[in-house]
Design an enzyme around this catalytic site. Structure first.
Site, PDB file in Angstrom:
ATOM      1  N   ARG A 234       0.875  -1.238   0.023  1.00 47.83           N
ATOM      2  CA  ARG A 234      -0.084   0.075   0.003  1.00 47.83           C
ATOM      3  C   ARG A 234       0.767   1.185  -0.060  1.00 47.83           C
ATOM      4  NH1 ARG A 234      -3.360  -2.811  -1.452  1.00 47.83           N
ATOM      5  NH2 ARG A 234      -5.479  -3.224  -0.659  1.00 47.83           N
ATOM      6  N   ASP A 258       4.350  -0.336  -6.810  1.00 45.47           N
ATOM      7  CA  ASP A 258       2.966  -0.751  -7.796  1.00 45.47           C
ATOM      8  C   ASP A 258       1.800   0.061  -7.092  1.00 45.47           C
ATOM      9  OD1 ASP A 258       1.491  -2.202  -9.580  1.00 45.47           O
ATOM     10  OD2 ASP A 258       0.874  -3.292  -7.837  1.00 45.47           O
ATOM     11  N   GLU A 263      -2.331   7.511  -4.873  1.00 46.54           N
ATOM     12  CA  GLU A 263      -2.858   7.087  -6.261  1.00 46.54           C
ATOM     13  C   GLU A 263      -4.299   7.128  -6.396  1.00 46.54           C
ATOM     14  OE1 GLU A 263      -1.794   2.778  -5.076  1.00 46.54           O
ATOM     15  OE2 GLU A 263      -4.037   2.283  -5.197  1.00 46.54           O
ATOM     16  N   HIS A 295      -0.997  -0.297  -9.743  1.00 47.93           N
ATOM     17  CA  HIS A 295      -1.657  -1.098  -8.849  1.00 47.93           C
ATOM     18  C   HIS A 295      -1.955  -2.339  -9.588  1.00 47.93           C
ATOM     19  CE1 HIS A 295      -3.557  -1.147  -4.913  1.00 47.93           C
ATOM     20  NE2 HIS A 295      -3.648  -2.535  -5.134  1.00 47.93           N
TER      21      HIS A 295
END
Ligand code: NAD
Length: 331
Positions: A234, A258, A263, A295
């Site tokens: 996260r 990622d 985000e 993600h």
């Protein structure tokens, strides 16, 4: 059961339409994210199906409760976006998909490491442009390097095994260690030892108040010079400003993420024709030693299949009043 399905993408619709047949459930798909302005769209639904960046704060849960929603079905593992106390207060159980493919996420973490190290993304672009030079593509052997795994749950354990396969020495850190992992030759150490000794550090702890910004100016300082940091867990595990500082002063050698603290509203969207109003992300993506994916670590056919089946099974079990281990306990 009527299901209000938020933040849907074409692939969600494809997989859920395939598996919903025969269940008697009716899915109403909404492209929009769930938040206080869209929560009333759920009127008439028994269940809402939500994803990682949907807002399930108290304010939103109160609206959902008023509209008659009886269950929240997350189609993801993490639940840091849900106010569990507010849901419990309204008597709305929250289910999740705790395990859909640890391998998908762990393999993506390895993909980030290999790409950053061997500069595959740069080589791909160079060769398409007729540039066959090797200049500045030097990497390092993974064999013999020390890899620190922060969080040895389902994903962290698979990741440790994959990196062990490359011949790496594995250091582990977890609040609740799994002693059996030491039988494989891996070693549990305290956080500061892991940070000091690892060439590559990969984050696999959930986002909790105690893990928020676990990577910050202080912990970055402990790392080896030129270390590689990978985050597929996260975004808010890393204090992004501090990571940028460490990249600028060449303490951090590589960053592969990622997930990103800000985000929401960016990842999962095609913003090609827009000016992205996030200077931090702009800066990060301009660094040659930073690799960002949006993600996508979970995004394999196997994982999508499992997410869909488990989510629908959670709704079936809730409807039939059967107990199910995917129900998130009230805090
Ligand atoms: P898990 O629950 O199996 O493992 C988490 C581990 O973290 C556990 O071993 C736990 O003891 C440990 N932990 C918890 N709090 C800690 C703390 N304060 N300090 C040290 N260790 C602590 O979870 P998992 O299935 O391995 O998933 C890990 C995370 O990966 C999820 O929380 C989620 O945020 C993320 N995830 C990302 C994607 C993606 O697509 N990028 C997909 C799935 C999951």
């Amino acid at each position: 059961m009527n299901i209000a399905f938020y933040s849907y993408k074409s692939y969600d619709k494809e997989w859920f339409n395939k598996h919903v047949e025969g269940t008697g459930f009716k899915i109403n798909y909404f492209r929009v994210k769930l938040d206080k302005s869209t929560a009333t769209y759920a009127r008439g639904a028994d269940v809402i199906c939500a994803f990682v960046n949907d807002d399930l704060s108290k304010e939103v849960i109160d609206i959902l409760s008023e509209t008659g929603v009886k269950m929240i079905a997350l189609r993801c593992a993490g639940f840091n976006n849900v106010d569990l106390e507010a849901a419990a207060e309204k008597g709305i159980p929250v289910y999740r998909v705790p395990e859909y493919s640890p391998n998908a996420v762990a393999e993506h973490a390895v993909a980030l490491i290999l790409t950053l190290n061997r500069k595959i993304h740069k080589a791909y672009n160079r060769i398409r442009d007729g540039n066959f030079s090797l200049s500045r593509l030097t990497g390092f052997n993974l064999q013999g390097k020390t890899v620190g795994v922060l969080g040895t749950g389902k994903i962290g354990r698979v990741f440790a095994d994959l990196m062990h396969g490359f011949g790496c020495r594995i250091l582990l850190y977890d609040k609740f260690p799994h002693p059996s992992l030491e039988e494989k030759g891996y070693k549990y150490v305290d956080l500061s030892t892991l940070l000091k000794e690892s060439d590559i550090i990969s984050l696999h702890v959930p986002l909790l108040p105690e893990t928020t910004h676990i990577i910050n100016r202080g912990t970055l300082k402990l790392m080896k010079d030129n270390a590689m940091l990978i985050n597929t867990s996260r975004g808010a595990l890393i204090n992004t400003e501090h990571a940028i500082e460490a990249l600028r002063n060449k303490k951090l050698g590589y960053l592969g993420i990622d997930v990103y603290e800000q985000e929401e509203g960016v990842f999962f969207h095609n913003l090609q024709e827009q000016i992205i109003d996030d200077d931090t992300l702009g800066l990060l993506t301009s660094f040659p030693n930073v690799l960002v994916t949006a993600h996508q670590a979970f995004f394999t056919r196997e994982a999508l299949d499992e997410i869909t089946k488990t989510t629908l099974q959670n709704i079936t079990d809730f409807k039939e009043g059967k107990s199910n281990g995917n129900l998130i306990p009230t805090p």
